[in-house]
Motif scaffolding. Structure first.
Motif, mmCIF file in Angstrom:
data_model
loop_
_atom_site.group_PDB
_atom_site.id
_atom_site.type_symbol
_atom_site.label_atom_id
_atom_site.label_comp_id
_atom_site.label_asym_id
_atom_site.label_seq_id
_atom_site.Cartn_x
_atom_site.Cartn_y
_atom_site.Cartn_z
ATOM 1 N N GLY A 65 0.795 -1.227 0.000
ATOM 2 C CA GLY A 65 0.000 0.000 0.000
ATOM 3 C C GLY A 65 0.822 1.268 0.000
ATOM 4 N N GLU A 66 2.137 1.151 0.225
ATOM 5 C CA GLU A 66 3.007 2.326 0.210
ATOM 6 C C GLU A 66 3.594 2.543 -1.188
ATOM 7 N N GLU A 67 3.875 3.804 -1.459
ATOM 8 C CA GLU A 67 4.441 4.155 -2.764
ATOM 9 C C GLU A 67 5.963 4.097 -2.702
ATOM 10 N N VAL A 68 6.594 3.671 -3.796
ATOM 11 C CA VAL A 68 8.037 3.551 -3.843
ATOM 12 C C VAL A 68 8.515 3.833 -5.273
ATOM 13 N N GLU A 69 9.765 4.252 -5.394
ATOM 14 C CA GLU A 69 10.402 4.408 -6.701
ATOM 15 C C GLU A 69 11.637 3.529 -6.726
ATOM 16 N N ILE A 70 11.701 2.625 -7.687
ATOM 17 C CA ILE A 70 12.844 1.720 -7.797
ATOM 18 C C ILE A 70 13.311 1.688 -9.247
ATOM 19 N N GLU A 71 14.530 1.190 -9.429
ATOM 20 C CA GLU A 71 15.096 1.066 -10.764
ATOM 21 C C GLU A 71 15.498 -0.379 -11.018
ATOM 22 N N TYR A 123 16.996 -0.357 -18.962
ATOM 23 C CA TYR A 123 17.068 0.063 -17.558
ATOM 24 C C TYR A 123 16.026 1.155 -17.352
ATOM 25 N N VAL A 124 15.142 0.961 -16.362
ATOM 26 C CA VAL A 124 13.997 1.860 -16.199
ATOM 27 C C VAL A 124 13.871 2.311 -14.748
ATOM 28 N N ARG A 125 13.191 3.424 -14.599
ATOM 29 C CA ARG A 125 12.847 3.962 -13.280
ATOM 30 C C ARG A 125 11.334 3.850 -13.134
ATOM 31 N N VAL A 126 10.887 3.136 -12.094
ATOM 32 C CA VAL A 126 9.464 2.835 -11.928
ATOM 33 C C VAL A 126 8.972 3.402 -10.601
ATOM 34 N N ARG A 127 7.853 4.091 -10.658
ATOM 35 C CA ARG A 127 7.178 4.567 -9.441
ATOM 36 C C ARG A 127 5.840 3.854 -9.355
ATOM 37 N N GLY A 128 5.560 3.306 -8.180
ATOM 38 C CA GLY A 128 4.318 2.562 -8.041
ATOM 39 C C GLY A 128 3.989 2.243 -6.601
ATOM 40 N N VAL A 129 2.856 1.580 -6.412
ATOM 41 C CA VAL A 129 2.372 1.193 -5.088
ATOM 42 C C VAL A 129 2.644 -0.298 -4.895
ATOM 43 N N VAL A 130 3.253 -0.638 -3.775
ATOM 44 C CA VAL A 130 3.670 -2.010 -3.504
ATOM 45 C C VAL A 130 2.475 -2.869 -3.109
ATOM 46 N N ASP A 131 2.507 -4.105 -3.598
ATOM 47 C CA ASP A 131 1.467 -5.078 -3.261
ATOM 48 C C ASP A 131 2.096 -6.463 -3.343
ATOM 49 N N ALA A 132 1.332 -7.474 -2.967
ATOM 50 C CA ALA A 132 1.792 -8.855 -3.100
ATOM 51 C C ALA A 132 1.247 -9.424 -4.399
ATOM 52 N N TYR A 133 2.085 -10.168 -5.108
ATOM 53 C CA TYR A 133 1.607 -10.844 -6.310
ATOM 54 C C TYR A 133 0.832 -12.082 -5.870
ATOM 55 N N PRO A 134 -0.319 -12.336 -6.481
ATOM 56 C CA PRO A 134 -1.183 -13.418 -5.981
ATOM 57 C C PRO A 134 -0.604 -14.816 -6.128
ATOM 58 N N TRP A 135 0.499 -14.965 -6.863
ATOM 59 C CA TRP A 135 1.093 -16.292 -7.017
ATOM 60 C C TRP A 135 2.526 -16.269 -6.498
ATOM 61 N N GLY A 136 2.867 -17.193 -5.626
ATOM 62 C CA GLY A 136 4.228 -17.291 -5.126
ATOM 63 C C GLY A 136 4.556 -16.207 -4.112
ATOM 64 N N THR A 137 5.841 -15.900 -3.998
ATOM 65 C CA THR A 137 6.310 -14.931 -2.999
ATOM 66 C C THR A 137 6.775 -13.620 -3.623
ATOM 67 N N LEU A 157 4.303 -4.216 -8.128
ATOM 68 C CA LEU A 157 4.099 -2.768 -8.135
ATOM 69 C C LEU A 157 2.921 -2.439 -9.046
ATOM 70 N N HIS A 158 1.941 -1.690 -8.505
ATOM 71 C CA HIS A 158 0.911 -1.089 -9.332
ATOM 72 C C HIS A 158 1.548 0.170 -9.934
ATOM 73 N N VAL A 159 1.946 0.081 -11.185
ATOM 74 C CA VAL A 159 2.789 1.103 -11.790
ATOM 75 C C VAL A 159 2.032 2.412 -11.989
ATOM 76 N N LEU A 160 2.579 3.484 -11.408
ATOM 77 C CA LEU A 160 2.053 4.823 -11.643
ATOM 78 C C LEU A 160 2.772 5.476 -12.822
ATOM 79 N N SER A 161 4.093 5.253 -12.906
ATOM 80 C CA SER A 161 4.873 5.789 -14.030
ATOM 81 C C SER A 161 6.103 4.924 -14.242
ATOM 82 N N MET A 162 6.558 4.888 -15.488
ATOM 83 C CA MET A 162 7.782 4.168 -15.815
ATOM 84 C C MET A 162 8.490 4.914 -16.943
ATOM 85 N N GLU A 163 9.768 5.206 -16.741
ATOM 86 C CA GLU A 163 10.544 5.928 -17.746
ATOM 87 C C GLU A 163 11.906 5.285 -17.895
ATOM 88 N N LYS A 164 12.485 5.484 -19.071
ATOM 89 C CA LYS A 164 13.796 4.920 -19.334
ATOM 90 C C LYS A 164 14.863 5.672 -18.554
#
Length: 491
Positions: free
Chosen positions: A32-38, A94-108, A112-119
């Motif tokens: 539920g928290e927002e994060v930016e990762i590459e 190589y991309v920079r992604v901003r999104g909201v963290v969640d669990a993927y329904p399969w496995g561990t 990220l619910h992607v809000l934006s993604m840029e090169k």
């Protein structure tokens, strides 16, 4: 504590270390928290992906290491909807992604619910590991314990390996690659080739100059295959793959030749021929003639620290991205003094080596020396005044080697060509040599009329003789005035 810090071994920036840092970064964030990762975008749907959106993967490792990774791959799932703001990217980018963290329904896996993604730039990936960069002493130690060669040759190799900054104000539009050529016939030069091949083999695939930019990968744990494009659009490295290439006019296949001439790749190019008009030596920042074989042995520490070295390369590039030729007055003055000194010491043989198309062609050598100065500044972390003297010392050593090691038949041929080029009038040939030296350090390729006359008088001509020579050079078509008071050489 200070003594301990001096003897500490650098911590390897291994793929495991980078994957672990990536996982820790994403695990610290709550759902539920927002994060930016590459990371590196993988255009492949993960297993059991729902049909409510587009699902892709994000890898912490670049394509080359991702293909070689034998453990479960630490992806993050990207969920992309119509509301996601996206920049067009290819698989492997190589991309920079901003999104909201969640669990993927399969496995561990995390998602990220992607809000934006840029090169992002491939170099940004490595520059994010600043704390793993190697010091000057560590770089020297790694290479000196791998390649056993004369100290000056080894240092020139290190400088070339760090590439060269852009030259602002240069009339030649080169990229940041360099050419390091060690020259000699037979087994002596083959020893350098074997050493360069070993160093080149350790580099990540993204830093090797290849014709094909796409590659295939397979994930046996997720039972997925996917295609990845090389994300590095910047500098790459090339070493001739076959021994016979060392005697070719250009030691590269046809598709790679433009990279050589544009300097969009760094060529570690030993030469099995020794000619003053060799095109590779002519465009090399450091065309060293070898006097003895060099030795190379496998270095496990270097192999472990290659990722650290790559991070260091990109950080050095960031510290010294460019040099302005107009601001390099100390270098210009030292270079002109170098030319005057060797004109007096070596005479015609030096002048012949400076003729257009030769290894010491004045204008080219001035530019290449400035690039070497930039490489040295990258190694030091910034441009320092003493480096100017160091560049000239390297130039002098290389020139002395060419004068002393060039076969006698090549010297005779060289002097004949020079006599044909300048004619038999010693005064005119000397004046032309002085003019080309002044032209080489000019920002626009022209030389002031009074500046040229002054240089002739400084050399020893009277004012009347200097004026007579100038008028003769113009009348004979060697020089012309593109506009009042400025002179240009007719080529």
């Amino acid at each position: 504590m200070e003594i301990l810090s001096l003897v500490r071994a650098p911590k390897p920036l291994s793929p495991d270390e980078r994957a672990r840092k990536f996982q820790l970064e994403i695990q610290r964030v709550k759902n539920g928290e927002e994060v930016e990762i590459e990371g590196f975008f993988v255009a492949r749907k993960p297993p059991y992906a729902p049909n409510d959106a587009a699902y892709y993967l994000l890898s912490p490792l670049p394509p080359g290491e991702l293909r070689a990774w034998k453990k479960p791959k630490p992806y993050v799932v990207l969920r992309i909807t119509e509301g996601s703001r996206l920049e067009a990217v290819t698989s492997g980018a190589y991309v920079r992604v901003r999104g909201v963290v969640d669990a993927y329904p399969w496995g561990t896996l995390r998602m990220l619910h992607v809000l934006s993604m840029e090169k992002a730039e491939y170099s940004d990936y490595w520059k994010s590991f600043k704390e793993y960069a190697l010091s000057k002493a560590e770089i020297e130690e790694l290479f000196s314990s791998t390649i056993y060669a004369p100290y000056d040759l080894l240092k020139a190799f290190i400088y070339s390996f760090l590439n060269a900054p852009t030259l602002i104000g240069s009339r030649i539009q080169w990229a940041e690659g360099t050419t390091f050529s060690t020259i000699k016939n037979g087994r002596v030069v083959y020893s350098a080739w074997e050493a360069f091949k070993y160093i080149h083999s350790l580099l990540p695939p993204e830093l090797k100059l290849r014709r094909e930019r796409w590659s295939e990968a397979f994930d046996e744990f997720l039972d997925l295959d996917f295609r990845l494009r090389d994300p590095n659009d910047g500098i790459k490295y090339y070493v001739p793959q076959r021994r016979d290439m060392l005697a070719r006019e250009i030691p590269a296949p046809g598709w790679a030749k433009r990279h050589f001439f544009e300097k969009s790749a760094t060529f570690l190019a030993p030469r099995a021929i020794l000619r003053p008009d060799d095109g590779v030596a002519r465009l090399s920042e450091v065309p060293f003639i070898m006097t003895e074989p060099i030795a190379c042995e496998r270095n496990r520490e270097l192999e472990e620290l290659i990722p650290n070295l790559v991070a260091t390369l990109f950080l050095a590039e960031e510290r010294v991205p460019s040099l302005n030729l107009a601001e390099l007055k100390p270098y210009r003055l030292k270079f002109e003094a170098f030319l005057a000194k060797n004109r007096a010491e070596y005479g015609d043989i030096f002048e012949a080596l400076k003729v257009r198309g030769m290894v010491f062609e004045t204008g080219l050598r001035y530019q290449l020396g400035a690039r070497l100065l930039g490489s040295m500044a990258r190694f030091e972390g910034k441009l320092r005044k003493p480096l100017v003297s160091d560049v000239i010392l390297i130039m002098q050593e290389i020139l002395d080697l060419w004068i002393n090691e060039l076969p006698e038949r090549e010297k005779i041929k060289l002097l004949r060509n020079y006599e044909h080029y300048v004619g038999r009038d010693r005064r005119l040939s000397t004046a032309l040599a002085i003019f080309t030296d002044l032209e080489a350090t000019s920002s626009d390729g022209t030389v002031g009329r009074e500046e040229f006359l002054g240089a002739l008088v400084e050399y020893g001509f009277t004012e009347a003789t200097a004026t007579e020579i100038l008028e003769h050079l113009i009348a004979e078509g060697h020089l012309y005035e593109p506009f009042r008071g400025r002179l240009r050489l007719v080529r």
